[in-house]
Scaffold this motif. Structure first.
Motif, PDB file in Angstrom:
ATOM      1  N   ASP A 146       0.819  -1.209   0.000  1.00 36.52           N
ATOM      2  CA  ASP A 146       0.000   0.000   0.000  1.00 36.52           C
ATOM      3  C   ASP A 146       0.856   1.264   0.000  1.00 36.52           C
ATOM      4  O   ASP A 146       0.562   2.216  -0.719  1.00 36.52           O
ATOM      5  CB  ASP A 146      -0.933   0.008   1.218  1.00 36.52           C
ATOM      6  CG  ASP A 146      -2.151  -0.867   0.976  1.00 36.52           C
ATOM      7  OD1 ASP A 146      -2.380  -1.238  -0.189  1.00 36.52           O
ATOM      8  OD2 ASP A 146      -2.860  -1.182   1.944  1.00 36.52           O
ATOM      9  N   PRO A 244      -8.674 -12.821  -5.843  1.00 39.05           N
ATOM     10  CA  PRO A 244     -10.042 -13.043  -5.377  1.00 39.05           C
ATOM     11  C   PRO A 244     -10.286 -12.559  -3.944  1.00 39.05           C
ATOM     12  O   PRO A 244     -11.434 -12.429  -3.541  1.00 39.05           O
ATOM     13  CB  PRO A 244     -10.212 -14.567  -5.469  1.00 39.05           C
ATOM     14  CG  PRO A 244      -8.844 -15.124  -5.561  1.00 39.05           C
ATOM     15  CD  PRO A 244      -7.952 -14.064  -6.124  1.00 39.05           C
ATOM     16  N   ILE A 245      -9.239 -12.251  -3.184  1.00 35.60           N
ATOM     17  CA  ILE A 245      -9.457 -11.780  -1.815  1.00 35.60           C
ATOM     18  C   ILE A 245      -9.621 -10.260  -1.800  1.00 35.60           C
ATOM     19  O   ILE A 245     -10.613  -9.743  -1.302  1.00 35.60           O
ATOM     20  CB  ILE A 245      -8.320 -12.221  -0.875  1.00 35.60           C
ATOM     21  CG1 ILE A 245      -8.244 -13.751  -0.855  1.00 35.60           C
ATOM     22  CG2 ILE A 245      -8.573 -11.686   0.534  1.00 35.60           C
ATOM     23  CD1 ILE A 245      -7.133 -14.302   0.002  1.00 35.60           C
ATOM     24  N   SER A 246      -8.667  -9.530  -2.361  1.00 36.47           N
ATOM     25  CA  SER A 246      -8.750  -8.071  -2.281  1.00 36.47           C
ATOM     26  C   SER A 246      -9.486  -7.474  -3.477  1.00 36.47           C
ATOM     27  O   SER A 246      -9.813  -6.296  -3.466  1.00 36.47           O
ATOM     28  CB  SER A 246      -7.345  -7.479  -2.213  1.00 36.47           C
ATOM     29  OG  SER A 246      -6.631  -7.818  -3.392  1.00 36.47           O
ATOM     30  N   LEU A 247      -9.754  -8.271  -4.505  1.00 42.26           N
ATOM     31  CA  LEU A 247     -10.336  -7.808  -5.773  1.00 42.26           C
ATOM     32  C   LEU A 247      -9.469  -6.726  -6.405  1.00 42.26           C
ATOM     33  O   LEU A 247      -9.952  -5.870  -7.123  1.00 42.26           O
ATOM     34  CB  LEU A 247     -11.772  -7.302  -5.597  1.00 42.26           C
ATOM     35  CG  LEU A 247     -12.798  -8.297  -5.093  1.00 42.26           C
ATOM     36  CD1 LEU A 247     -14.180  -7.684  -5.122  1.00 42.26           C
ATOM     37  CD2 LEU A 247     -12.787  -9.575  -5.929  1.00 42.26           C
ATOM     38  N   ASP A 248      -8.169  -6.766  -6.117  1.00 40.29           N
ATOM     39  CA  ASP A 248      -7.240  -5.791  -6.651  1.00 40.29           C
ATOM     40  C   ASP A 248      -6.310  -6.511  -7.639  1.00 40.29           C
ATOM     41  O   ASP A 248      -6.227  -7.736  -7.611  1.00 40.29           O
ATOM     42  CB  ASP A 248      -6.432  -5.218  -5.484  1.00 40.29           C
ATOM     43  CG  ASP A 248      -5.902  -3.844  -5.806  1.00 40.29           C
ATOM     44  OD1 ASP A 248      -5.989  -3.432  -6.977  1.00 40.29           O
ATOM     45  OD2 ASP A 248      -5.409  -3.190  -4.880  1.00 40.29           O
ATOM     46  N   TRP A 266      -2.434 -10.920   1.265  1.00 43.28           N
ATOM     47  CA  TRP A 266      -3.796 -11.150   1.779  1.00 43.28           C
ATOM     48  C   TRP A 266      -4.005 -12.624   2.122  1.00 43.28           C
ATOM     49  O   TRP A 266      -4.681 -12.957   3.090  1.00 43.28           O
ATOM     50  CB  TRP A 266      -4.853 -10.720   0.755  1.00 43.28           C
ATOM     51  CG  TRP A 266      -4.649  -9.351   0.218  1.00 43.28           C
ATOM     52  CD1 TRP A 266      -4.606  -8.989  -1.094  1.00 43.28           C
ATOM     53  CD2 TRP A 266      -4.446  -8.129   0.949  1.00 43.28           C
ATOM     54  NE1 TRP A 266      -4.381  -7.647  -1.212  1.00 43.28           N
ATOM     55  CE2 TRP A 266      -4.279  -7.097   0.015  1.00 43.28           C
ATOM     56  CE3 TRP A 266      -4.381  -7.814   2.310  1.00 43.28           C
ATOM     57  CZ2 TRP A 266      -4.061  -5.766   0.378  1.00 43.28           C
ATOM     58  CZ3 TRP A 266      -4.150  -6.495   2.672  1.00 43.28           C
ATOM     59  CH2 TRP A 266      -4.000  -5.495   1.722  1.00 43.28           C
ATOM     60  N   GLU A 269      -2.519 -13.357   5.419  1.00 47.56           N
ATOM     61  CA  GLU A 269      -3.381 -12.822   6.477  1.00 47.56           C
ATOM     62  C   GLU A 269      -4.556 -13.778   6.741  1.00 47.56           C
ATOM     63  O   GLU A 269      -4.917 -14.037   7.872  1.00 47.56           O
ATOM     64  CB  GLU A 269      -3.894 -11.447   6.024  1.00 47.56           C
ATOM     65  CG  GLU A 269      -4.614 -10.667   7.079  1.00 47.56           C
ATOM     66  CD  GLU A 269      -3.660 -10.023   8.074  1.00 47.56           C
ATOM     67  OE1 GLU A 269      -4.155  -9.348   8.964  1.00 47.56           O
ATOM     68  OE2 GLU A 269      -2.434 -10.228   7.962  1.00 47.56           O
ATOM     69  N   HIS A 270      -5.124 -14.318   5.667  1.00 49.07           N
ATOM     70  CA  HIS A 270      -6.222 -15.279   5.817  1.00 49.07           C
ATOM     71  C   HIS A 270      -5.716 -16.552   6.499  1.00 49.07           C
ATOM     72  O   HIS A 270      -6.378 -17.085   7.398  1.00 49.07           O
ATOM     73  CB  HIS A 270      -6.813 -15.606   4.442  1.00 49.07           C
ATOM     74  CG  HIS A 270      -7.691 -16.825   4.434  1.00 49.07           C
ATOM     75  ND1 HIS A 270      -8.946 -16.839   5.005  1.00 49.07           N
ATOM     76  CD2 HIS A 270      -7.471 -18.077   3.960  1.00 49.07           C
ATOM     77  CE1 HIS A 270      -9.459 -18.045   4.861  1.00 49.07           C
ATOM     78  NE2 HIS A 270      -8.587 -18.814   4.232  1.00 49.07           N
ATOM     79  N   PRO A 278      -9.043 -20.388   0.348  1.00 49.77           N
ATOM     80  CA  PRO A 278     -10.341 -19.688   0.344  1.00 49.77           C
ATOM     81  C   PRO A 278     -11.311 -20.195  -0.728  1.00 49.77           C
ATOM     82  O   PRO A 278     -12.519 -20.177  -0.520  1.00 49.77           O
ATOM     83  CB  PRO A 278      -9.971 -18.236   0.084  1.00 49.77           C
ATOM     84  CG  PRO A 278      -8.563 -18.103   0.517  1.00 49.77           C
ATOM     85  CD  PRO A 278      -7.924 -19.442   0.277  1.00 49.77           C
ATOM     86  N   MET A 279     -10.800 -20.661  -1.878  1.00 49.80           N
ATOM     87  CA  MET A 279     -11.695 -21.100  -2.947  1.00 49.80           C
ATOM     88  C   MET A 279     -12.105 -22.555  -2.773  1.00 49.80           C
ATOM     89  O   MET A 279     -13.263 -22.895  -2.950  1.00 49.80           O
ATOM     90  CB  MET A 279     -11.025 -20.937  -4.314  1.00 49.80           C
ATOM     91  CG  MET A 279     -10.614 -19.530  -4.628  1.00 49.80           C
ATOM     92  SD  MET A 279     -11.998 -18.506  -5.064  1.00 49.80           S
ATOM     93  CE  MET A 279     -11.763 -18.409  -6.816  1.00 49.80           C
ATOM     94  N   ARG A 281     -11.421 -24.532   0.003  1.00 47.71           N
ATOM     95  CA  ARG A 281     -11.577 -24.895   1.415  1.00 47.71           C
ATOM     96  C   ARG A 281     -10.687 -26.064   1.841  1.00 47.71           C
ATOM     97  O   ARG A 281     -10.805 -26.558   2.946  1.00 47.71           O
ATOM     98  CB  ARG A 281     -13.021 -25.260   1.754  1.00 47.71           C
ATOM     99  CG  ARG A 281     -13.959 -24.097   1.641  1.00 47.71           C
ATOM    100  CD  ARG A 281     -15.355 -24.533   2.052  1.00 47.71           C
ATOM    101  NE  ARG A 281     -16.309 -23.515   1.709  1.00 47.71           N
ATOM    102  CZ  ARG A 281     -16.450 -22.398   2.400  1.00 47.71           C
ATOM    103  NH1 ARG A 281     -15.706 -22.185   3.448  1.00 47.71           N
ATOM    104  NH2 ARG A 281     -17.340 -21.506   2.025  1.00 47.71           N
TER     105      ARG A 281
END
Lengths: 311, 158
Positions: A146, A244-248, A266, A269-270, A278-279, A281
């Motif tokens: 950032d 897919p997490i931050s959509l960035d 990200w 962090e997850h 995340p996709m 599992r």
């Protein structure tokens, strides 16, 4: 005191400093680290610890001084900004504190420069801290991504403002010349007693002024786009370049065993709260992650083409 | 990250609306962390067909690493929705949350839950009991009564 005693004494001061640090008494911690530095001015860890205290007390110049000194000392130990942790993943345990110290020195130096609005230097040191953070799976990765982005934008803004200012001066100069020429022609016509042509001269002058203003505003608009990117570009980015997490847009994508790609910061962090993909599992560990270089290059190319290129 | 992602989600939703929703937007322009959605009932044979309910979605700062919280503002009868508070008991909004979900896709999951209740972990015991005893006509009539009495009209939804 022998050298050995001095080193031991310095270490004792450091521990006292750490205790104060953990109770958030930064001024007291700073004093202890200063005493440690007097006993042993060659240990970079004392400098980075004190730098962190300075940073938390918002003393940015002092943070900068201590970090710079730590980086110098680390360079003397063979750790410099170019130390690539990927090739040193098998670093001996004894060197880990030094690497961690280099991470802190680069990161807090970068952040103190960021706070002082010295964007270019901040980018250099934050980028040097990034691979070290990656090596330690340090959550500061996100802050770095950032902050670097803000620095790049600010730099771009500075260049844009300077150029806009120069263009405005040129615009004023040209307007002045047009006006001078118009007055001179009027004067001439009056002398020749054909003042009825004044209206046509005036119309011509006004249309010239309007064209000139139009040209300059077009250039400004174009430059603005070049420097700040097209705000719609991100929406047009293909899905495969989007985390897919931050959509960035991806910066440092990693791929999992099942082939899913995420932004490293990200995802880590997850994973700190849930060791799952995340996709899918399915179970997932930080050690399973591999950089996705093809996607990283594609994302970089996209950013360079559509957004503000790093100066 | 949360704010940036929410802006993206909003843009993605307006570009490609979700048929399960009549509306999805932040409740005010000053606060991006509270949204409101108007959910459409799933098609027949679901007893919820034709219903429209307002849902208030609270989004934590740690979103999308933590799930949003959803509460029905419009009264609805469902075994896994609290009749008074509107609280929703759905695994994907709790332990099964994944940052790959979005606000819109989570709403789709809520819509799917309407047709697929889980009467063994009820927030509305009466509705769950009707279902467990096989009193389908009573269950469907109760749902229908609440849709007619409390449900939003198409006009209110926009």
């Amino acid at each position: 005191m022998t050298t050995k005693e001095k080193l031991r004494q310095a270490n004792d001061y450091k521990y006292a400093g750490n205790i104060s640090f953990h109770t958030k008494n930064y001024t007291q911690a700073m004093e202890q680290y200063s005493k440690a530095i007097i006993c042993d001015p060659t240990n970079p860890v004392y400098f980075t610890n004190r730098a962190l205290c300075h940073y938390l007390c918002k003393e940015l110049e002092l943070t900068e001084v201590d970090c710079t000194r730590a980086i110098e000392l680390l360079r003397d130990c063979g750790f410099d900004a170019d130390t690539n942790p990927q090739t040193t993943s098998e670093v001996p345990a004894a060197q880990k504190p030094l690497m961690s110290s280099l991470l802190k020195a680069q990161f807090y130096l970068g952040m103190s420069l960021f706070g002082q609005e010295r964007w270019r230097a901040a980018i250099k040191h934050l980028k040097a801290a990034y691979p070290l953070c990656r090596h330690f799976n340090d959550p500061k990765l996100m802050v770095i991504i950032d902050s670097v982005r803000i620095c790049e934008r600010q730099l771009s803004q500075e260049v844009y403002e300077r150029e806009t200012h120069e263009r405005a001066q040129l615009h004023t100069l040209l307007m002045g010349l047009l006006n001078k020429k118009f007055r001179a022609s009027c004067e001439l016509k009056r002398e020749l007693h054909c003042s009825e042509e004044y209206d046509s001269l005036k119309a011509k002058y006004e249309s010239n002024v309007a064209s000139l203003t139009d040209i300059f505003s077009q250039v400004n608009e174009k430059k603005k786009k070049e420097h700040f990117g097209d705000p719609n570009a991100l929406e047009d980015a293909p899905d495969y370049l989007i985390d897919p997490i931050s959509l960035d847009i991806f910066r440092d994508p990693v791929i999992t065993r099942t082939g899913q790609t995420y932004e490293r910061a990200w995802l880590l962090e997850h994973l700190a709260t849930s060791k799952t993909d995340p996709m899918t599992r399915g179970p997932l560990y930080a050690s399973d992650l591999v950089p996705n270089i093809a996607i990283r290059n594609a994302a970089e190319a996209f950013l360079k083409k559509n957004m503000n290129p790093a100066p | 990250m949360a704010a940036r992602r929410l802006i993206r989600e909003l843009a993605a939703f307006s570009a490609d609306p979700n048929p399960a929703l009549a509306l999805l937007e932040p409740t005010s322009s000053s606060n991006l962390f509270q949204w409101r959605a108007v959910l459409r009932g799933p098609a027949a044979p679901s007893p919820y067909e034709g219903g429209l309910w307002e849902i208030i979605i609270s989004i934590p700062e740690s979103y999308p690493l933590s799930p949003p919280t959803m509460k029905f503002k419009t009264k609805i009868v469902h075994p896994n929705i609290h009749l008074e508070t509107g609280e929703v008991c759905l695994d994907v909004l709790k332990s099964q949350w994944s940052p790959a979900w979005t606000i819109s896709s989570a709403c789709t999951a809520v819509q799917a839950m309407l047709s697929d209740p889980e009467p063994d972990s009820p927030l509305n015991v009466d509705a769950a009991n009707l279902l467990r005893c096989g009193e389908f006509s009573g269950y469907n009539a109760l749902i229908h009564y609440y849709i007619i009495t409390y449900g939003l009209s198409e006009k209110e939804a926009c």
